[in-house]
Design a protein around this motif. Structure first.
Motif, mmCIF file in Angstrom:
data_model
loop_
_atom_site.group_PDB
_atom_site.id
_atom_site.type_symbol
_atom_site.label_atom_id
_atom_site.label_comp_id
_atom_site.label_asym_id
_atom_site.label_seq_id
_atom_site.Cartn_x
_atom_site.Cartn_y
_atom_site.Cartn_z
ATOM 1 N N LEU A 209 0.829 -1.207 0.000
ATOM 2 C CA LEU A 209 0.000 0.000 0.000
ATOM 3 C C LEU A 209 0.862 1.255 0.000
ATOM 4 O O LEU A 209 0.581 2.220 -0.732
ATOM 5 N N ALA A 210 1.923 1.268 0.792
ATOM 6 C CA ALA A 210 2.786 2.445 0.852
ATOM 7 C C ALA A 210 3.437 2.729 -0.491
ATOM 8 O O ALA A 210 3.542 3.879 -0.919
ATOM 9 N N ALA A 211 3.874 1.677 -1.188
ATOM 10 C CA ALA A 211 4.486 1.862 -2.504
ATOM 11 C C ALA A 211 3.485 2.410 -3.508
ATOM 12 O O ALA A 211 3.805 3.280 -4.320
ATOM 13 N N LEU A 212 2.257 1.938 -3.439
ATOM 14 C CA LEU A 212 1.221 2.422 -4.350
ATOM 15 C C LEU A 212 0.852 3.872 -4.067
ATOM 16 O O LEU A 212 0.719 4.682 -4.984
ATOM 17 N N VAL A 213 0.669 4.192 -2.791
ATOM 18 C CA VAL A 213 0.279 5.557 -2.424
ATOM 19 C C VAL A 213 1.364 6.546 -2.833
ATOM 20 O O VAL A 213 1.074 7.677 -3.233
ATOM 21 N N ALA A 214 2.623 6.131 -2.744
ATOM 22 C CA ALA A 214 3.719 7.011 -3.155
ATOM 23 C C ALA A 214 3.644 7.351 -4.639
ATOM 24 O O ALA A 214 4.102 8.421 -5.061
ATOM 25 N N GLU A 215 3.055 6.474 -5.443
ATOM 26 C CA GLU A 215 2.960 6.689 -6.885
ATOM 27 C C GLU A 215 1.597 7.217 -7.322
ATOM 28 O O GLU A 215 1.476 7.851 -8.362
ATOM 29 N N ASN A 216 0.563 6.954 -6.532
ATOM 30 C CA ASN A 216 -0.791 7.368 -6.881
ATOM 31 C C ASN A 216 -1.523 7.767 -5.606
ATOM 32 O O ASN A 216 -2.035 6.908 -4.889
ATOM 33 N N ARG A 217 -1.559 9.053 -5.331
ATOM 34 C CA ARG A 217 -2.139 9.523 -4.070
ATOM 35 C C ARG A 217 -3.654 9.365 -4.007
ATOM 36 O O ARG A 217 -4.251 9.560 -2.952
ATOM 37 N N ALA A 218 -4.279 9.013 -5.122
ATOM 38 C CA ALA A 218 -5.721 8.766 -5.099
ATOM 39 C C ALA A 218 -6.044 7.430 -4.437
ATOM 40 O O ALA A 218 -7.181 7.206 -4.015
ATOM 41 N N ILE A 219 -5.063 6.540 -4.331
ATOM 42 C CA ILE A 219 -5.273 5.234 -3.705
ATOM 43 C C ILE A 219 -5.243 5.383 -2.194
ATOM 44 O O ILE A 219 -4.330 5.981 -1.631
ATOM 45 N N ARG A 220 -6.245 4.818 -1.532
ATOM 46 C CA ARG A 220 -6.294 4.847 -0.069
ATOM 47 C C ARG A 220 -6.205 3.451 0.543
ATOM 48 O O ARG A 220 -5.893 3.310 1.718
ATOM 49 N N ASP A 221 -6.486 2.424 -0.259
ATOM 50 C CA ASP A 221 -6.404 1.065 0.267
ATOM 51 C C ASP A 221 -6.287 0.089 -0.900
ATOM 52 O O ASP A 221 -6.474 0.467 -2.060
ATOM 53 N N ILE A 222 -5.961 -1.149 -0.583
ATOM 54 C CA ILE A 222 -5.861 -2.194 -1.597
ATOM 55 C C ILE A 222 -6.644 -3.419 -1.151
ATOM 56 O O ILE A 222 -6.779 -3.677 0.049
ATOM 57 N N HIS A 223 -7.189 -4.149 -2.134
ATOM 58 C CA HIS A 223 -7.786 -5.448 -1.905
ATOM 59 C C HIS A 223 -6.986 -6.463 -2.704
ATOM 60 O O HIS A 223 -6.754 -6.259 -3.905
ATOM 61 N N ILE A 224 -6.548 -7.513 -2.063
ATOM 62 C CA ILE A 224 -5.804 -8.568 -2.752
ATOM 63 C C ILE A 224 -6.730 -9.769 -2.919
ATOM 64 O O ILE A 224 -7.219 -10.312 -1.931
ATOM 65 N N ILE A 225 -6.981 -10.133 -4.155
ATOM 66 C CA ILE A 225 -7.993 -11.128 -4.481
ATOM 67 C C ILE A 225 -7.317 -12.327 -5.132
ATOM 68 O O ILE A 225 -6.508 -12.193 -6.051
ATOM 69 N N ALA A 226 -7.671 -13.518 -4.648
ATOM 70 C CA ALA A 226 -7.144 -14.755 -5.236
ATOM 71 C C ALA A 226 -7.954 -15.090 -6.480
ATOM 72 O O ALA A 226 -9.189 -15.174 -6.412
ATOM 73 N N VAL A 227 -7.292 -15.304 -7.611
ATOM 74 C CA VAL A 227 -8.005 -15.655 -8.833
ATOM 75 C C VAL A 227 -8.232 -17.159 -8.909
ATOM 76 O O VAL A 227 -9.029 -17.638 -9.710
#
Length: 229
Positions: A209-227
């Motif tokens: 999440l921290a890596a994503l937020v550093a690149e895209n500040r619109a992201i506030r959370d992540i969901h990890i889904i098993a395919v």
């Protein structure tokens, strides 16, 4: 990270640094609230039991505002999820509040890089740059996962950041993630199996999440889904 109990004082400067980084360059409302919360933490937070007890009159004096404004500011912090009532007020006793550390850390993530890559890595639980011990992680794949391409989610840049922080962890686990869709401020990431999804959720959620937020500040959370199950 723990905001209370044994060892909690060792992280207080990191928490304050994160809040003050947001106070310096964040949106006006969050910047003001983070500055005021920093003052409460510095002056009145009990790191042993994890709460602070400050009356509205004292808060108003500390912040240089009216008691009505102090009450409104505390309500705003509770609405953001940064603080919560630990013990309600009673006759002759002010309410005790606790810091909701996950919410505070999530709010400050976009500003960790401003302090420095070492600080961002430490807050995310990643090895500090150029200070990585040898890893005993055994990759699940013989061939390294290809780096994803850039897209509107920011995952391509985030993946490169994660790979640079810890190549072994990226090769073994994080390189298997693929972006699915953004819904609101939440990015869904696909993992190839439930086992991989559960492991990343448990061990690396904050880092991703921290890596994503550093690149895209619109992201506030992540969901990890098993395919696959």
């Amino acid at each position: 990270m723990k905001a209370a109990g044994p060892g909690s004082q060792a992280i207080k400067y990191d928490i304050l640094t994160a809040l003050l980084a947001m106070a310096s360059s964040g949106p006006a409302i969050e910047a003001r609230l983070s500055l005021r919360l920093s003052l409460l933490i510095t002056a009145r937070f009990n790191w042993r039991i994890g709460t602070f007890a400050v009356g509205q009159r004292e808060m108003a004096r500390m912040w240089g505002v009216s008691e009505r404004t102090a009450k409104r500011e505390m309500a705003a912090m509770r609405a953001l999820g940064w603080v919560a009532v630990a013990q309600p007020s009673a006759k002759g006793r002010v309410a005790q509040h606790r810091i909701v550390l996950p919410a505070v850390l999530r709010a400050t993530m976009p500003y960790w890089d401003a302090v420095g890559p070492d600080f961002a890595a430490r807050m995310a639980g990643a090895p500090e740059p150029e200070n990585q011990p040898p890893s005993n992680v055994v990759p699940l794949h013989a061939e390294p996962a290809p780096m994803p391409t850039e897209d509107e989610t920011g995952w391509g840049a985030a993946a490169r950041r994660l790979q640079q922080q810890d190549p072994a962890i990226y090769s073994a686990w994080l390189g298997q993630l693929e972006p699915l869709e953004i819904e609101g401020d939440v990015l869904s990431l696909a993992a190839p199996s439930r086992f991989v999804a559960d492991y990343i959720k448990t061990h690396h959620h904050t880092r991703v999440l921290a890596a994503l937020v550093a690149e895209n500040r619109a992201i506030r959370d992540i969901h990890i889904i098993a395919v696959q199950s």
